[in-house]
Design a protein around this motif. Structure first.
Motif, PDB file in Angstrom:
ATOM      1  N   UNK A  65       0.790  -1.096   0.168  1.00 51.71           N
ATOM      2  CA  UNK A  65      -0.055   0.038   0.263  1.00 51.71           C
ATOM      3  C   UNK A  65       0.334   0.788   0.184  1.00 51.71           C
ATOM      4  N   UNK A  66       0.806   1.632  -0.902  1.00 47.81           N
ATOM      5  CA  UNK A  66       1.665   3.275  -0.664  1.00 47.81           C
ATOM      6  C   UNK A  66       0.970   4.345  -0.913  1.00 47.81           C
ATOM      7  N   UNK A  67       0.817   5.602  -0.538  1.00 49.24           N
ATOM      8  CA  UNK A  67       0.090   6.694  -0.958  1.00 49.24           C
ATOM      9  C   UNK A  67       1.110   8.108  -0.815  1.00 49.24           C
ATOM     10  N   UNK A  68       0.716   8.271  -1.822  1.00 51.06           N
ATOM     11  CA  UNK A  68       1.975  10.176  -2.114  1.00 51.06           C
ATOM     12  C   UNK A  68       0.911  11.110  -2.027  1.00 51.06           C
ATOM     13  N   UNK A  69       1.644  12.414  -1.447  1.00 50.29           N
ATOM     14  CA  UNK A  69       0.321  14.008  -1.710  1.00 50.29           C
ATOM     15  C   UNK A  69       2.003  14.333  -2.021  1.00 50.29           C
ATOM     16  N   UNK A  70       1.653  15.227  -3.426  1.00 49.64           N
ATOM     17  CA  UNK A  70       1.789  16.090  -4.331  1.00 49.64           C
ATOM     18  C   UNK A  70       1.370  17.261  -4.106  1.00 49.64           C
ATOM     19  N   UNK A  71       1.497  18.646  -4.906  1.00 42.74           N
ATOM     20  CA  UNK A  71       0.610  19.598  -5.285  1.00 42.74           C
ATOM     21  C   UNK A  71      -0.046  19.101  -5.672  1.00 42.74           C
ATOM     22  N   UNK A  73      -2.445  16.240  -5.153  1.00 44.95           N
ATOM     23  CA  UNK A  73      -3.262  16.414  -4.147  1.00 44.95           C
ATOM     24  C   UNK A  73      -2.754  14.854  -3.530  1.00 44.95           C
ATOM     25  N   UNK A  74      -3.584  14.419  -2.913  1.00 45.31           N
ATOM     26  CA  UNK A  74      -2.985  12.673  -2.875  1.00 45.31           C
ATOM     27  C   UNK A  74      -4.103  11.705  -2.820  1.00 45.31           C
ATOM     28  N   UNK A  75      -2.702  10.618  -3.243  1.00 40.15           N
ATOM     29  CA  UNK A  75      -3.369   9.387  -3.878  1.00 40.15           C
ATOM     30  C   UNK A  75      -2.948   7.924  -2.934  1.00 40.15           C
ATOM     31  N   UNK A  76      -3.172   7.561  -3.482  1.00 40.28           N
ATOM     32  CA  UNK A  76      -3.125   5.788  -2.830  1.00 40.28           C
ATOM     33  C   UNK A  76      -2.923   4.721  -4.021  1.00 40.28           C
ATOM     34  N   UNK A  77      -2.567   3.502  -3.969  1.00 40.54           N
ATOM     35  CA  UNK A  77      -2.286   2.282  -4.234  1.00 40.54           C
ATOM     36  C   UNK A  77      -2.546   1.463  -3.267  1.00 40.54           C
ATOM     37  N   UNK A  78      -3.575   0.267  -3.851  1.00 40.67           N
ATOM     38  CA  UNK A  78      -3.146  -1.381  -3.312  1.00 40.67           C
ATOM     39  C   UNK A  78      -3.061  -2.226  -4.654  1.00 40.67           C
ATOM     40  N   UNK A  79      -2.000  -3.292  -3.343  1.00 36.77           N
ATOM     41  CA  UNK A  79      -2.220  -4.247  -4.079  1.00 36.77           C
ATOM     42  C   UNK A  79      -1.794  -5.636  -3.240  1.00 36.77           C
ATOM     43  N   UNK A  80      -2.207  -6.561  -3.685  1.00 34.89           N
ATOM     44  CA  UNK A  80      -2.166  -7.914  -3.365  1.00 34.89           C
ATOM     45  C   UNK A  80      -1.577  -8.918  -4.102  1.00 34.89           C
ATOM     46  N   UNK A  81      -1.486  -9.748  -3.112  1.00 39.13           N
ATOM     47  CA  UNK A  81      -0.469 -11.192  -3.920  1.00 39.13           C
ATOM     48  C   UNK A  81      -0.222 -12.082  -3.766  1.00 39.13           C
ATOM     49  N   UNK A  82      -1.058 -13.354  -4.328  1.00 42.58           N
ATOM     50  CA  UNK A  82      -1.007 -14.584  -3.861  1.00 42.58           C
ATOM     51  C   UNK A  82      -0.443 -15.394  -4.583  1.00 42.58           C
ATOM     52  N   UNK A  83       1.088 -16.486  -4.417  1.00 45.23           N
ATOM     53  CA  UNK A  83       1.766 -17.023  -4.930  1.00 45.23           C
ATOM     54  C   UNK A  83       1.396 -16.172  -6.490  1.00 45.23           C
ATOM     55  N   UNK A  84       2.508 -15.310  -6.819  1.00 44.69           N
ATOM     56  CA  UNK A  84       2.887 -14.401  -8.358  1.00 44.69           C
ATOM     57  C   UNK A  84       1.788 -13.746  -8.963  1.00 44.69           C
ATOM     58  N   UNK A  85       0.777 -13.228  -7.554  1.00 43.82           N
ATOM     59  CA  UNK A  85      -0.140 -13.908  -9.426  1.00 43.82           C
ATOM     60  C   UNK A  85      -1.138 -11.627  -8.255  1.00 43.82           C
ATOM     61  N   UNK A  86      -1.225 -11.068  -8.812  1.00 36.88           N
ATOM     62  CA  UNK A  86      -1.476  -9.354  -8.493  1.00 36.88           C
ATOM     63  C   UNK A  86      -2.629  -8.957  -8.994  1.00 36.88           C
ATOM     64  N   UNK A  87      -3.604  -8.277  -7.762  1.00 40.77           N
ATOM     65  CA  UNK A  87      -4.595  -6.982  -7.680  1.00 40.77           C
ATOM     66  C   UNK A  87      -3.992  -5.808  -7.819  1.00 40.77           C
ATOM     67  N   UNK A  88      -4.263  -4.934  -8.850  1.00 35.99           N
ATOM     68  CA  UNK A  88      -3.672  -3.315  -8.640  1.00 35.99           C
ATOM     69  C   UNK A  88      -5.798  -2.834  -8.406  1.00 35.99           C
TER      70      UNK A  88
END
Length: 190
Positions: A65-71, A73-88
């Motif tokens: 999970x990554x949260x970023x704040x820039x000029x 505004x704020x944004x967020x990214x979430x990733x989950x993985x299982x057995x080398x398969x990912x969802x973003x």
């Protein structure tokens, strides 16, 4: 190598006019948790980010999970993985199939993941495929990275890190595999 750092590691950035990062590695139920933040005031961009990466006991990533704040505004990214398969952000991302590691570009801390998982001996190299998260854009893509364990110097373990987009860099790490020096990019101050 122990399962955690008792104090957060702090890095100063060497590649921008001002930048500071802080990170910890702690044991968690069934694995490990990486928590870090980075603040950068570069020539072209200014941002702050905070992230969490979770692994299993074999150091294979299961969540980021990554949260970023820039000029802008704020944004967020979430990733989950299982057995080398990912969802973003809840959507399957087949282009990341086979990636066992996550590399958050804003911090040296995520280099600890492959260093711990691979357990290389001096002179040994391994190519791995990682899910790289660019900061501050939060763009995620598949990257092949090579880690080579170098001979120990001054009592410190050393690695060469290489990828096709950024070239090669020497990493010096502590006994936990946490970066002390990232050639030209960051130096640990605590």
């Amino acid at each position: 190598m122990s399962a955690s750092n008792h104090l957060p590691a702090v890095w100063t950035r060497l590649d921008v006019p001002a930048g500071l990062g802080l990170g910890t590695l702690t044991a968690a139920p069934g694995g490990y948790r990486f928590e870090a933040s980075e603040t950068v005031a570069g020539h072209a961009e200014h941002f702050a980010c905070r992230f969490t990466v979770r692994t299993d006991l074999a150091w294979v990533c299961s969540e980021a999970r990554v949260e970023v704040m820039t000029g802008f505004g704020a944004r967020e990214l979430g990733m989950t993985g299982r057995g080398g398969h990912w969802s973003v952000d809840g959507h399957p991302e087949p282009s990341l199939d086979g990636c066992l590691d996550v590399d958050v570009a804003a911090t040296p801390l995520t280099h600890t993941l492959p260093i711990r998982r691979l357990g290389l001996t001096p002179g040994e190299s391994r190519d791995i495929t990682v899910a790289r998260i660019d900061v501050p854009s939060l763009r995620v893509w598949r990257v092949v990275q090579r880690y080579t364990r170098l001979d120990t110097s001054a009592g410190r373990d050393r690695y060469e890190y290489r990828d096709p987009h950024h070239g090669s860099f020497e990493l010096t790490v502590d006994r936990d595999g946490v970066v002390l020096d990232y050639e030209g990019l960051a130096r640990r101050v605590s």
